[in-house]
Design an enzyme around this catalytic site. Sequence first.
Site, PDB file in Angstrom:
ATOM      1  N   ASP A 561       0.800  -1.221   0.000  1.00  0.00           N
ATOM      2  CA  ASP A 561       0.000   0.000   0.000  1.00  0.00           C
ATOM      3  C   ASP A 561       0.838   1.279   0.000  1.00  0.00           C
ATOM      4  OD1 ASP A 561      -1.719  -2.105   0.352  1.00  0.00           O
ATOM      5  OD2 ASP A 561      -3.058  -1.065   1.693  1.00  0.00           O
ATOM      6  N   GLU A 794      -4.376  -7.153  13.307  1.00  0.00           N
ATOM      7  CA  GLU A 794      -3.848  -6.968  11.952  1.00  0.00           C
ATOM      8  C   GLU A 794      -2.370  -6.588  11.987  1.00  0.00           C
ATOM      9  OE1 GLU A 794      -4.827  -4.339   7.914  1.00  0.00           O
ATOM     10  OE2 GLU A 794      -5.923  -3.950   9.771  1.00  0.00           O
TER      11      GLU A 794
END
Length: 827
Positions: A561, A794
């Site tokens: 990302d 996460e």
Amino acid sequence: MVLKLHLLDFSFSDHSQTRKLLCTLFIAFIYSDPQMMMTGASHEIAPDEFHQIPRVITPFPAPKLSHLPMFQGDHKESLYWGTYRPQVYFGVRARTPQSLVAGLMWLGDEKDDDGKHVMRHFCENSQDLKSFGWREHNGVDFGRQELLDQDMILETSFVKSKEGSLGYGGDWSVRINRINKGLNDEVKRTVHLFFYLTDEGGNVLNLGKNVLDLKESSVLASGSRADVGNWQMHLKSEAHIDAHYCGFKTPDIVNLSDAVQKNLAVQENKSGRLQLSDTSEDSSSIYVFQISTTTQSTIDIAFVSGIRGESSHVEQRIMSLTGSPLSSLLEEKHIAFDAKFKECFHLSEKLDSETLMVGKAAIGNMLGGIGYFYGQSKIKAPKSTQLQAKSEDEFLLYWPAELYTAVPSRPVFPRGFLWDEGFHQLLVWRWDFRITLEILGNWLDLMNIDGWIPREQILGDEALSKIPKQYVVQIPSNGNPPTLLLVIRDLINGIRAEKFNKEERDEILSFLDLAFVRLDAWFQWFNTSQKGKEMGSYYWHGRDSLTNRELNPQSLSSGFDDYPRASHPTEDERHVDLRCWMYLAADCMNSIIEFLGGKGRPVTVDYSSTVKLLSDFNLLNQMHYDHDLGAYLDFGNHTEDVRLVWKEVTGEDGRVSRELVRETFGKPELRLVPHIGYVSFFPFMFRIIPPASSILEKQLDLISNKSIVWSDYGLLSLGKTSSLYMKYNTEHEAPYWRGAIWMNMNYMILSSLHHYSIVDGPYMDKARTIYEELRSNLIRNVVRNYDQTGYIWEHYDQTKGTGEGGRVFTGWSALILLIMSEEYPLF
């Protein structure tokens, strides 16, 4: 047998009906699925103009891997029913496009802004629940989950049984335990549970005759389907319960909780009671059953299928799936889960009970998070076709497809992610390699004729409801790391290490034999579409070179990302991580060829030569090594002098607003990009660095440097020395891969530390010391967070080690179990 073909949104003025029909039949034929034909699933094609089926939505012309014999028969039937709805707190469905679907909702204790009780249904990434997740799940016929909601625990268990059933997939049962937490028996709080059942095919459900008084009859609903025959659903409970219901004609599970709350509100206004209306629309295909209790209680809901008159022994089968027989069955499954956990992962007896509990939660949630999805991906039309979309709201539809896959996170990412799945299956194959092979096959069956696979799979309305609009449409020029090959390489090494018996080995090899043509096409797609200007160089396509909003244009296709790349994207870029992925892919393909032999199969690439090129240490260093920093870096058109600044911008309506925009203050030049982080360690991760090289020592020094990526909780994604460390990429985009600790990359680096600690070389001891400390830090931090929050997260904060991002992120964060058991992929 009838195959329905629906042709949608065509302009017929310039093209013949025959040509359109032939093209559609072509897709249906080369990608025919008997299951689709049985259910009448439609093949929708929705461009405004039509010359031919665009290549981007044309399936790869090869036999489907999901049709392999190993995935048929008993295997297919054993996996038919399951908890394949990871997006809801509890749900059951079959692996078929139009299934009978069940699920659970309940009213929380708190109220929303409108004064309504909050309905729990779809998993949420919030603090509403203290914790939730599967404590145990075997991926086939058993699972046990705990949901901690304020002063109450809901324990949901699922189990299947083929005993006495004549229906396809057998029978199954759900047990819901309501346990008071922190309340004494004198405290009476009514809990309203809502168990629902719907037929996605629109088949009418029959309501039980005594739903409002379940003492005389326990039947909630019944019906008939082509797949399972006549079926019934029963409810049994020793506790005092109050039951109500409502029925709807049109199944709409995404908005079901809203419909139920509206029904409750109307009844509450009429009678002052929080109960359903006890009414149903004509020909209802969805029923919601309200089960209200004031005390701790156990509720059993049993589903029996294949009912054929008195010979079906329905009452006997219901009894075996409820009450004390169900308790015994669940205990047997629990004991079997524990035994298999020990067999598969060989955890050291030195590990404490808290660590073992996290390990079980990791595999339980991974297997319990496997879902079944069916639908059509939305694909951006390539510029080369006349069917180019005119706006972001227009797209091409991929062919209707199913996907059996694990998911990264039930509340945040309850759908298939291509690069995540490779990490998932490193864990799953050690539990059940057949599940892994079928999941790999499902992903490879999604390949188009060019060898491209959409990286994010949003199939069906439920999946679509959980994703921001801007991420829905997939871009066919963009890839994703080919981590599925990491799993295939691991399976091949498992064969070499004799971890499989002959039957298992033969199944894996037959899978690889059929998969080879698709894997070859996948490699070729990468090797052509992502190649750089220099021989042996590659770069991730899809970065926005025109943006004036992003501090550093994102590389979503890389999986990283906002990880900083060259400030000004051009075709001159060289990405070191993609080069290493290509090395892995070529090496894996070469291994498959060696294993299977030539057999005259067509090969598009000389894999042995490609392996030699991409493992050339000197060439790698020439392209990517910075001698001053002792690090491997990307190459591209770059300047460090880029900032986000506030500016006054005049809009089309003449209004002036202040916006945060990107400005470049220095001239970019072609150079190595000076950001040390996960990308810098890819040659180390893929063990391209020789054990005796002094560069290896520099890599070890970088990894253990507390001023750069080392922390007491794991390795940081981006070094503290980077100019973009923990920097926002836009006004609202918080740093993601700019410092936080991620488990998948820590696992890969730890894997190579382990490797270099056991191969002969001058840095064995140094690698061993770093390995042991990093492994200890990761395990300790994940266990600490799980103990404090009830979740595996996460990613983890780079300074405090606290869990962040998605909760129940038992996708690649579940790799902590392989770290505990010291199971690493070989190269």
